[in-house]
Design an enzyme around this catalytic site. Structure first.
Site, PDB file in Angstrom:
ATOM      1  N   CYS A  20      -2.050   9.515   2.353  1.00 19.85           N
ATOM      2  CA  CYS A  20      -1.609   8.932   1.067  1.00 19.85           C
ATOM      3  C   CYS A  20      -2.566   9.267  -0.067  1.00 19.85           C
ATOM      4  CB  CYS A  20      -1.475   7.425   1.208  1.00 19.85           C
ATOM      5  SG  CYS A  20      -2.995   6.612   1.698  1.00 19.85           S
TER       6      CYS A  20
ATOM      7  N   GLU B 290       0.893  -1.175   0.000  1.00 24.62           N
ATOM      8  CA  GLU B 290       0.000   0.000   0.000  1.00 24.62           C
ATOM      9  C   GLU B 290       0.927   1.219   0.000  1.00 24.62           C
ATOM     10  OE1 GLU B 290      -3.223  -0.095  -0.205  1.00 24.62           O
ATOM     11  OE2 GLU B 290      -3.748  -2.132   0.332  1.00 24.62           O
TER      12      GLU B 290
HETATM   13  P1  NAD Z   1       8.162   4.916   4.982  1.00 21.03           P
HETATM   14  O1  NAD Z   1       8.151   4.068   3.763  1.00 21.03           O
HETATM   15  O2  NAD Z   1       9.343   5.774   5.219  1.00 21.03           O
HETATM   16  O3  NAD Z   1       8.057   3.979   6.304  1.00 21.03           O
HETATM   17  C1  NAD Z   1       7.034   2.999   6.443  1.00 21.03           C
HETATM   18  C2  NAD Z   1       7.557   1.876   7.338  1.00 21.03           C
HETATM   19  O4  NAD Z   1       8.684   1.276   6.711  1.00 21.03           O
HETATM   20  C3  NAD Z   1       7.998   2.326   8.733  1.00 21.03           C
HETATM   21  O5  NAD Z   1       7.526   1.407   9.679  1.00 21.03           O
HETATM   22  C4  NAD Z   1       9.518   2.313   8.644  1.00 21.03           C
HETATM   23  O6  NAD Z   1      10.145   1.985   9.867  1.00 21.03           O
HETATM   24  C5  NAD Z   1       9.801   1.251   7.599  1.00 21.03           C
HETATM   25  N1  NAD Z   1      11.009   1.537   6.819  1.00 21.03           N
HETATM   26  C6  NAD Z   1      11.506   2.761   6.478  1.00 21.03           C
HETATM   27  N2  NAD Z   1      12.644   2.624   5.768  1.00 21.03           N
HETATM   28  C7  NAD Z   1      12.851   1.296   5.635  1.00 21.03           C
HETATM   29  C8  NAD Z   1      13.855   0.519   4.991  1.00 21.03           C
HETATM   30  N3  NAD Z   1      14.882   1.076   4.360  1.00 21.03           N
HETATM   31  N4  NAD Z   1      13.749  -0.820   5.053  1.00 21.03           N
HETATM   32  C9  NAD Z   1      12.733  -1.413   5.699  1.00 21.03           C
HETATM   33  N5  NAD Z   1      11.750  -0.726   6.321  1.00 21.03           N
HETATM   34  C10 NAD Z   1      11.809   0.598   6.303  1.00 21.03           C
HETATM   35  O7  NAD Z   1       6.805   5.739   4.962  1.00 21.03           O
HETATM   36  P2  NAD Z   1       6.290   6.836   5.988  1.00 21.03           P
HETATM   37  O8  NAD Z   1       7.119   8.058   5.859  1.00 21.03           O
HETATM   38  O9  NAD Z   1       6.126   6.238   7.332  1.00 21.03           O
HETATM   39  O10 NAD Z   1       4.815   7.112   5.400  1.00 21.03           O
HETATM   40  C11 NAD Z   1       4.566   7.972   4.341  1.00 21.03           C
HETATM   41  C12 NAD Z   1       4.410   7.238   3.031  1.00 21.03           C
HETATM   42  O11 NAD Z   1       3.472   6.174   3.167  1.00 21.03           O
HETATM   43  C13 NAD Z   1       3.871   8.127   1.934  1.00 21.03           C
HETATM   44  O12 NAD Z   1       4.522   7.846   0.727  1.00 21.03           O
HETATM   45  C14 NAD Z   1       2.400   7.738   1.844  1.00 21.03           C
HETATM   46  O13 NAD Z   1       1.788   8.004   0.603  1.00 21.03           O
HETATM   47  C15 NAD Z   1       2.479   6.268   2.136  1.00 21.03           C
HETATM   48  N6  NAD Z   1       1.211   5.776   2.669  1.00 21.03           N
HETATM   49  C16 NAD Z   1       0.458   4.929   1.921  1.00 21.03           C
HETATM   50  C17 NAD Z   1      -0.767   4.480   2.384  1.00 21.03           C
HETATM   51  C18 NAD Z   1      -1.643   3.550   1.591  1.00 21.03           C
HETATM   52  O14 NAD Z   1      -2.570   2.986   2.184  1.00 21.03           O
HETATM   53  N7  NAD Z   1      -1.426   3.364   0.305  1.00 21.03           N
HETATM   54  C19 NAD Z   1      -1.224   4.905   3.630  1.00 21.03           C
HETATM   55  C20 NAD Z   1      -0.431   5.772   4.365  1.00 21.03           C
HETATM   56  C21 NAD Z   1       0.791   6.190   3.889  1.00 21.03           C
END
Ligand code: NAD
Length: 466
Positions: free
Chosen positions: A245, A211
């Site tokens: 998002c 997602e």
């Molecule tokens: P992110 O991808 O930075 O982090 C999400 C999760 O991944 C966190 O738990 C984090 O600890 C982990 N993570 C981060 N870097 C990682 C890596 N290198 N390896 C493994 N895991 C890692 O996202 P965010 O900043 O927390 O959230 C914002 C993003 O999420 C935006 O792009 C938004 O559009 C998206 N989002 C999508 C939805 C959806 O339902 N489609 C919903 C909410 C947010």
């Protein structure tokens, strides 16, 4: 980590026991989670979100607790039916057999979630995974530490660790978890990290739901009620300070509708957040300093470019806020259009001919949603057929996510797989095909040696059946 590996091993063993438990067991767990969210934990979670990024009580209850409870309600109501064996048709040449499908749990699953709706985006997939009969490890975001901590306590109060467990930690913990073997990974977050998750999953051929994010565009066409569109888009864009998002990332407005649209947007911002939105308790903070810096530098770059600023334009590092900001006709390749905005900045582009936004939208990666404001059915159909997206919402923004009966997800760079209601349940299930031979099997007639008679029979089958 050693402790975590032990827990995962226990979960793997327990998932086999869980698979044999009656459906009532899952329903009871969902009921316990429901009671917790309706009881004392609601307040604890609300306080945690206030501490993490000043999110108001009403918004937490409305946008995090309520949709999670709604999903639980749908699951509890429909689970019996969804888990029934479903008979499928049998082709004539397989006479003597019956076929059906049944859904089984995937096993031990991993949920990794982001910070922007930390409760809903962790607990909603959890409810689907539990409904499907899995054991679950959750890794919520390190950027909402209080909320993640309270969720860990909440889950610990309902589930033994071999059944469901919240692993606290940041990127390192997520990476270590991704190195281990799970039967499904449900990831919500950025497209960049989604690619890392997909790569990690390929090592064990683990199925995934991604997602992700992206730049969801909105079109306001020449037939739209542009004033109402402005009001609704302003609500959708500045709720949670644009950290959603599916927030409208940028808007295309027909030139003839611009003035009405501007009026709707500006009046709404003033009505919701007053003359100084940064002082408003109802206008949330940017989650952390890094994201504030990212957005403020985007805003500074955009201010140096062409474009008409109609409201906002300031930020406060101390308050970790940025004003609701709307800029008309900034450069198409400018600061606001290089990446997903994910904050309270709204670029608005004017156009003469619908062809222009359609061409631009099609040239970008597929978004989560294409929003359409229109009263012209032909235009709506044309936009729908010309673009690709996880969803479309017509004459409203954001609220489509509240319908848990609608599958939610992306396509291409905005993700894969679907969540909400039955789609979410199926994402955590293995639909197993079952073929049951009760009469004479077909190979009795159609196996080697292939005599002339059998060749004729096969030919007859092809000629008559297909
Ligand atoms: P992110 O991808 O930075 O982090 C999400 C999760 O991944 C966190 O738990 C984090 O600890 C982990 N993570 C981060 N870097 C990682 C890596 N290198 N390896 C493994 N895991 C890692 O996202 P965010 O900043 O927390 O959230 C914002 C993003 O999420 C935006 O792009 C938004 O559009 C998206 N989002 C999508 C939805 C959806 O339902 N489609 C919903 C909410 C947010």
């Amino acid at each position: 980590m050693n402790n975590l590996i032990e827990i995962i091993e226990k979960q793997r063993d327990f998932s086999k026991i869980l698979a044999k438990k009656p459906l009532d067991y899952r329903l009871q767990k969902l009921q316990k989670l429901r009671e917790a969210l309706k009881g004392e934990w609601q307040q604890k979670l609300t306080q945690a979100m206030k501490a993490d990024f000043n999110k108001g009580e009403v918004e937490v209850r409305l946008t995090e607790i309520l949709p999670t409870l709604d999903n639980i309600k749908i699951l509890r109501k429909n689970l019996k039916q969804w888990t029934r064996q479903k008979k499928v048709k049998t082709p004539l040449m397989l006479f003597g057999s019956t076929s059906y499908t049944e859904v089984q749990p995937k096993g031990n699953v991993l949920i990794i979630s982001p910070w922007n709706y930390p409760i809903f985006l962790t607990l909603q997939p959890l409810t689907n995974a539990i409904a499907a009969g899995n054991t679950v490890i959750m890794k919520p975001s390190e950027h909402t530490p209080e909320t993640s901590r309270v969720m860990a306590e909440l889950i610990g109060s309902i589930f033994p660790e071999e059944e469901a467990f919240v692993a606290l930690g940041g990127v390192e913990t997520a990476k270590q978890l991704l190195d281990l073997r799970f039967e499904h990974i449900f990831f919500t977050g950025s497209t960049a990290v989604g690619k890392i998750v997909m790569q990690a999953a390929s090592k064990h051929l683990t199925s995934i739901t991604l997602e992700l994010g992206g730049k969801s565009p909105t079109i306001v066409d020449n037939s739209a009620n542009a004033y109402a569109a402005g009001q609704r888009i302003a609500w959708a864009k500045f709720t949670n300070a644009g950290q959603i998002c599916i927030a409208p990332d940028h808007v295309y407005v027909h030139k003839g509708k611009l003035e009405d649209f501007k009026k709707g947007v500006v009046e709404t911002i003033e009505q919701y957040y007053g003359e100084s939105p940064m002082k408003s308790e109802d206008f949330v903070q940017i989650v952390n300093n890094n994201h504030w810096e990212r957005l403020y530098s985007m805003l500074s770059d955009a201010s140096k470019e062409q474009g008409e600023l109609i409201i906002g334009g300031n930020g406060s590092r101390e308050m970790r806020k940025i004003e609701p900001t709307v800029i008309i006709d900034p450069p198409k390749q400018g600061a606001l259009m290089r990446e997903e905005i994910f904050g309270p900045l709204l670029p608005v582009f004017t156009y003469d001919n619908l062809e222009e936004p359609l061409k631009e939208i099609s040239s970008r990666e597929h978004p989560l949603v294409v929003y359409i404001y229109s009263r012209n059915k032909k235009n709506i159909r044309r936009i729908q057929n010309t673009t690709r997206a996880g969803a479309t919402a017509v004459n409203m923004s954001l609220i489509q996510v509240a319908n848990n009966y609608l599958p939610f997800g992306g396509v291409g760079h905005s993700g894969m797989g679907r969540t909400n209601g039955e789609s979410g349940f199926l994402e955590f299930s293995n639909t197993r095909a079952v073929f049951y031979q009760w009469g004479m099997p077909v190979n009795k007639v159609l196996s080697a040696p292939y005599t002339k008679g059998k060749v004729r029979l096969v030919q007859k089958l092809i000629d008559t059946l297909f």
